[in-house]
Design a protein around this motif. Structure first.
Motif, PDB file in Angstrom:
ATOM      1  N   UNK A 271       0.835  -1.190   0.000  1.00  0.00           N
ATOM      2  CA  UNK A 271       0.000   0.000   0.000  1.00  0.00           C
ATOM      3  C   UNK A 271       0.873   1.244   0.000  1.00  0.00           C
ATOM      4  N   UNK A 272       0.257   2.377  -0.079  1.00  0.00           N
ATOM      5  CA  UNK A 272       1.012   3.637  -0.140  1.00  0.00           C
ATOM      6  C   UNK A 272       1.865   3.811   1.118  1.00  0.00           C
ATOM      7  N   UNK A 273       3.123   4.189   0.899  1.00  0.00           N
ATOM      8  CA  UNK A 273       4.064   4.424   1.995  1.00  0.00           C
ATOM      9  C   UNK A 273       4.702   5.799   1.804  1.00  0.00           C
ATOM     10  N   UNK A 274       4.031   6.858   2.203  1.00  0.00           N
ATOM     11  CA  UNK A 274       4.479   8.227   1.893  1.00  0.00           C
ATOM     12  C   UNK A 274       5.775   8.638   2.572  1.00  0.00           C
ATOM     13  N   UNK A 275       6.178   7.946   3.643  1.00  0.00           N
ATOM     14  CA  UNK A 275       7.380   8.338   4.375  1.00  0.00           C
ATOM     15  C   UNK A 275       8.603   7.497   4.015  1.00  0.00           C
ATOM     16  N   UNK A 276       8.438   6.575   3.095  1.00  0.00           N
ATOM     17  CA  UNK A 276       9.531   5.679   2.713  1.00  0.00           C
ATOM     18  C   UNK A 276      10.599   6.457   1.941  1.00  0.00           C
ATOM     19  N   UNK A 277      11.849   6.402   2.434  1.00  0.00           N
ATOM     20  CA  UNK A 277      12.940   7.120   1.779  1.00  0.00           C
ATOM     21  C   UNK A 277      14.056   6.193   1.302  1.00  0.00           C
TER      22      UNK A 277
END
Length: 321
Positions: A271-277
């Motif tokens: 699913x969406x992982x907006x904080x993944x860097x």
């Protein structure tokens, strides 16, 4: 007396109790008398219990128990130390020089190594009195099934540990249910452990502060990983009971590492992982690039893709990112 309850536990009737080597016996005599060597200054023993427990946290459980021979100050410190690090390698034939009669094979289930480990850990957990643990580690390196391993894991996990690190080489150990004991769990590293469906449920709602999860060579009953608190996730060489898709539902994730998918992984979906860097994906199993997984990596600054059989379509990646 405090030292002997670990070194010679559960000796049966008529069974000869092994005597400690002369240096250790001398140390126990000095500890009982409370005397120090002439001209010596024991500043370490003058430290408060909290600092001494920190020192002991760098030791394995067996080494920590051995500190009881230093002086009266150290006699019972191991009973309340907040770190338990049980390592089977310490009980190999070569690790204990005082046991000259240890000639049997290390892999023999009835050999002296297994007996030493069982006696030690049973007594360790019996006399250890800390209500909570900062760290609980259990590492097994032998191919054989350790008789009481599941019981030891339950006892350790019931102490509300912050960090749990379990490595079982024979893959026979099952992770016990945490229940309320996971309320303080921040880091969970598992290697060669069998995980049933309750593990997925526990991650989803039973680990309120878990931030670091590492699974290596584990056998999973459920291919879903779901958590609202995880920040670091590592899955390496894991398999599942039935073919299916690896599903990742971790919206707070900042670092993801997936290595060498098993042959029974049909796909990898996230699913969406907006904080993944940062993300590392290494596989030789998938023939095509897992686009469904890549769609969730829109904010990744450091992306490594290795091991794919088909070449990556660079133009598509450039448009995507």
């Amino acid at each position: 007396a405090h030292a002997s309850r670990i070194s010679a536990p559960f000796s049966g009737a008529g069974q000869e109790v092994p005597q400690p080597p002369e240096p250790i016996a001398l140390a126990r005599t000095m500890a009982a008398s409370g005397k120090r060597l002439a001209g010596s200054a024991d500043r370490l023993s003058d430290l408060p219990d909290g600092l001494l427990h920190t020192v002991m946290s760098f030791l394995t459980a067996r080494q920590a128990v051995q500190t009881c021979v230093l002086s009266r100050r150290w006699e019972d410190l191991w009973c309340s130390m907040p770190c338990l690090n049980i390592d089977e390698r310490e009980f190999s034939t070569s690790a204990i020089l005082s046991d000259s009669d240890s000639d049997s094979d290390d892999g023999d289930e009835g050999g002296p190594n297994c007996t030493r480990l069982e006696y030690f850990v049973i007594n360790l957990l019996m006399f250890h009195s800390a209500a909570t643990l900062d760290v609980f580690r259990f590492h097994s390196v032998s191919e054989r099934k350790i008789k009481f391993a599941d019981q030891w894991l339950r006892r350790g996990i019931k102490r509300f540990p912050k960090v749990v690190d379990i490595d079982s080489k024979n893959c026979c150990c099952k992770l016990p249910r945490f229940g309320s004991s996971s309320s303080r769990l921040n880091r969970l590293h598992l290697s060669r452990i069998s995980l049933d469906k309750t593990f997925t449920q526990q991650l989803r709602s039973g680990c309120p502060v878990l931030e670091d999860l590492e699974l290596k060579w584990c056998v999973l009953e459920d291919a879903e990983t779901a958590s609202c608190t995880l920040k670091n996730l590592t899955i390496e060489h894991c398999t599942i009971y039935h073919p299916g898709a690896l599903t990742i539902k971790v919206p707070s994730l900042t670092c993801l590492q997936l290595v060498a998918f098993s042959r029974n992984w049909d796909a990898a979906v996230a699913n969406e992982m907006p904080f993944l860097i940062k993300a590392t994906i290494c596989t030789i199993r998938l023939i095509i690039l897992p686009w469904k997984l890549l769609f969730s990596l829109i904010n990744v600054k450091d992306l490594k893709l290795t091991g794919f059989r088909a070449p990556v379509c660079l133009s598509c990646l450039l448009v995507f990112f």
